[in-house]
Write a protein that holds these residues in place. Structure first.
Motif, short mmCIF file in Angstrom:
data_model
loop_
_atom_site.label_atom_id
_atom_site.label_comp_id
_atom_site.label_asym_id
_atom_site.label_seq_id
_atom_site.Cartn_x
_atom_site.Cartn_y
_atom_site.Cartn_z
N ILE A 25 0.86 -1.19 0.00
CA ILE A 25 0.00 0.00 0.00
C ILE A 25 0.90 1.23 0.00
O ILE A 25 1.79 1.37 0.85
CB ILE A 25 -0.92 0.02 1.25
CG1 ILE A 25 -1.82 -1.23 1.25
CG2 ILE A 25 -1.76 1.28 1.27
CD1 ILE A 25 -2.73 -1.33 2.46
N ILE A 26 0.65 2.11 -0.95
CA ILE A 26 1.41 3.36 -1.03
C ILE A 26 0.43 4.46 -0.66
O ILE A 26 -0.60 4.63 -1.33
CB ILE A 26 1.97 3.55 -2.47
CG1 ILE A 26 2.89 2.38 -2.80
CG2 ILE A 26 2.71 4.88 -2.61
CD1 ILE A 26 2.60 1.71 -4.08
N THR A 27 0.70 5.16 0.44
CA THR A 27 -0.30 6.13 0.89
C THR A 27 0.34 7.32 1.59
O THR A 27 1.56 7.52 1.52
CB THR A 27 -1.37 5.42 1.77
OG1 THR A 27 -2.45 6.32 1.98
CG2 THR A 27 -0.82 4.94 3.09
N LEU A 28 -0.49 8.13 2.25
CA LEU A 28 -0.06 9.38 2.87
C LEU A 28 -0.09 9.24 4.39
O LEU A 28 -0.98 8.57 4.93
CB LEU A 28 -1.06 10.49 2.56
CG LEU A 28 -1.28 10.87 1.13
CD1 LEU A 28 -2.54 11.71 1.00
CD2 LEU A 28 -0.07 11.67 0.67
N PRO A 29 0.79 9.96 5.10
CA PRO A 29 0.69 9.96 6.56
C PRO A 29 -0.71 10.39 7.02
O PRO A 29 -1.24 9.85 7.99
CB PRO A 29 1.75 10.99 6.99
CG PRO A 29 2.71 11.05 5.84
CD PRO A 29 1.93 10.76 4.60
N SER A 30 -1.34 11.35 6.30
CA SER A 30 -2.66 11.82 6.77
C SER A 30 -3.75 10.75 6.63
O SER A 30 -4.69 10.71 7.41
CB SER A 30 -3.08 13.11 6.06
OG SER A 30 -3.00 12.94 4.68
N ILE A 31 -3.60 9.86 5.67
CA ILE A 31 -4.59 8.77 5.53
C ILE A 31 -4.39 7.77 6.68
O ILE A 31 -5.35 7.26 7.25
CB ILE A 31 -4.43 8.09 4.15
CG1 ILE A 31 -4.84 9.06 3.05
CG2 ILE A 31 -5.21 6.78 4.06
CD1 ILE A 31 -6.27 9.57 3.10
N PRO A 126 -8.29 7.51 -5.18
CA PRO A 126 -7.95 8.93 -4.96
C PRO A 126 -8.49 9.46 -3.64
O PRO A 126 -9.56 9.06 -3.19
CB PRO A 126 -8.64 9.64 -6.13
CG PRO A 126 -9.76 8.73 -6.54
CD PRO A 126 -9.31 7.33 -6.23
N THR A 127 -7.72 10.38 -3.06
CA THR A 127 -8.19 11.07 -1.84
C THR A 127 -8.24 12.58 -2.07
O THR A 127 -8.45 13.34 -1.14
CB THR A 127 -7.27 10.76 -0.64
OG1 THR A 127 -5.97 11.32 -0.91
CG2 THR A 127 -7.13 9.28 -0.39
N LEU A 170 -13.25 13.68 2.78
CA LEU A 170 -13.95 14.58 3.72
C LEU A 170 -12.98 15.43 4.54
O LEU A 170 -13.32 16.54 4.94
CB LEU A 170 -14.85 13.77 4.68
CG LEU A 170 -16.01 13.00 4.04
CD1 LEU A 170 -16.86 12.33 5.12
CD2 LEU A 170 -16.89 13.91 3.18
N GLU A 171 -11.78 14.91 4.81
CA GLU A 171 -10.82 15.65 5.64
C GLU A 171 -9.81 16.45 4.81
O GLU A 171 -8.86 17.01 5.35
CB GLU A 171 -10.03 14.68 6.54
CG GLU A 171 -10.87 13.81 7.47
CD GLU A 171 -11.67 14.64 8.47
OE1 GLU A 171 -11.21 15.75 8.83
OE2 GLU A 171 -12.76 14.18 8.85
#
Ligand SMILES: NC(=O)c1ccc[n+]([C@@H]2O[C@H](COP(=O)([O-])OP(=O)(O)OC[C@H]3O[C@@H](n4cnc5c(N)ncnc54)[C@H](O)[C@@H]3O)[C@@H](O)[C@H]2O)c1
Ligand SMILES: [Fe+2]
Length: 378
Positions: A25-31, A126-127, A170-171
């Motif tokens: 999983i490649i993601t963001l610290p905020s997720i 997508p976020t 939403l965030e």
């Protein structure tokens, strides 16, 4: 897959890729901090799928950043890569997937159709609403030494599965809602006026424009509105389909050097340029802008006078940028008059996009548009 809560079906759709045991999983610290990563890891583990997560993709990543991540994960094999983030993370996911299966560096992949082998299967979630990267064959990187942003375009960058879920946005903070939303709008508008526009891209572009015009101001002021966020994320996806079929044009070509040299966020650069480039193009695209006015709900249409309808589109974009707090002054990012010739030369070189513009832009025209964003030079 689309709709509020659709990301919760991720686990059971992984069998699309055959037997999947292990995913990256490649993601963001905020997720991660929003608890969404844990939820997704649980969903996958219920299907017996092991996960490893990385969060090292930088904002608007450099080729070196992605290359370094590829080296870090090179010791392990995964059955699929899942990217959950904004365009930066999705583009990085696409490139990591093809770096694994091609003995090439990213710089060799830049341009059109330069990736010979299919990559590891990808899921793109997508976020932001956004780039539409989840449905495009493009991935964009920054080359700091060349002070440029540049894209790879290949069918091998298309995902195996896309999940478009407004709950994941939403965030998204207000400035990013504004900038990424205007990027999506720019994709739709530029696809509709592109020299390569066609009946397929037109359909997606006008639908994207309707969605975004309905959602953008509401999503900015009331980020928790699922209805507004859904308008935005669907608009962004449709705009991605439109740009895949028709290509973007001079706004994007002129935004790339602003990103590459001055780190101006992609959506902010597009948003600043959009009204001015549209004004430059207006005599060639008056009827098309009248269609856009109608899709935006501005009351105009070809039947009731294209010129005033076209002008109302530019007026509305200006109104949005003010309401959404997007700067209108390049000096705020350190750009000065002496940078303009170099920026214009770089933008003019982005032929892949400049050639889509409905009106030829000479270097002096490009310079004139950049100068409109240096208020003292007007
Ligand atoms: N592949 C394509 O077709 C395509 C099209 C247009 C742009 N791009 C590229 O995509 C990149 C820009 O992507 P973007 O505009 O989506 O922004 P981004 O991915 O750079 O994200 C912007 C910021 O928002 C944060 N963020 C993202 N989602 C969040 C969420 N849900 N909650 C909280 N914070 C969140 C990120 O951490 C980051 O700080 C650029 O490099 C641009 O050139 C690609
Ligand atoms: Fe874009």
């Amino acid at each position: 897959m689309t709709g509020a809560g659709s990301f919760r079906h991720l686990g059971r759709h992984m069998d699309l890729f055959g037997k999947v045991n292990k995913v990256l999983i490649i993601t963001l610290p905020s997720i991660r901090s929003q608890g969404l990563l844990d939820e997704i890891v649980n969903l996958l583990s219920q299907q017996g799928i092991h996960t490893t997560a990385i969060t090292g993709v930088m904002r608007e990543p450099t080729a070196d950043n992605i290359q370094q991540l590829a080296a870090e994960i090179s010791g392990e094999d995964f059955d699929a890569y899942i990217g959950i983030g904004g365009g930066s993370v999705l583009d990085a996911t696409k490139l990591l997937a093809v770096l694994k299966t091609n003995s090439l560096d990213i710089e060799d992949m830049l341009g059109t159709d330069r990736i010979p082998n299919a990559g590891i299967p990808t899921v793109l979630i997508p976020t932001t609403s956004g780039t539409g990267s989840e449905v495009t064959p493009n991935a964009i990187v920054t080359l700091p030494k060349k002070e440029l942003k540049i894209g790879a375009v290949s069918r091998h960058l298309l995902p195996g599965l896309t999940i478009v879920d407004p709950l994941l946005t939403l965030e998204l903070p207000k400035p990013m809602t504004a900038a990424t939303g205007m990027d999506a709008f720019t994709h739709a508008l530029e696809s509709y006026i592109s020299n390569k526009a066609n009946r397929v891209s037109d359909m997606f572009a006008l639908q994207a424009i309707r969605n975004i015009a309905n959602g953008i101001v509401e999503a900015y002021h009331h980020g928790q509105s699922v209805v507004a966020r859904e308008e935005m994320i669907m608009g962004s996806m449709y705009a991605g389909m439109a740009l895949t079929a028709a290509g973007t044009a001079a706004v994007h070509a002129m935004a790339y050097p602003l990103g590459g040299k001055f780190n101006i966020p992609h959506g902010v650069a597009n948003s600043m340029l959009l009204p001015h480039v549209t004004e430059f193009n207006i005599d060639r695209i008056t009827d098309r802008l009248a269609d856009i006015a109608e899709a935006m709900g501005l009351g105009g249409s070809r039947a009731f006078g294209s010129v005033s309808a076209a002008e109302s589109v530019i007026g509305k974009i200006m109104e949005w940028t003010k309401e959404l707090g997007i700067p209108q002054d390049l000096t705020a990012f350190g750009v000065t008059e002496k940078d303009i010739p170099e920026l214009a030369a770089a933008a003019s070189n982005v032929r892949r996009l400049m050639d889509n513009n409905p009106k030829e832009m000479e270097i002096e025209d490009i310079e004139r548009v950049y100068r409109k964003l240096l208020p003292s030079k007007q």
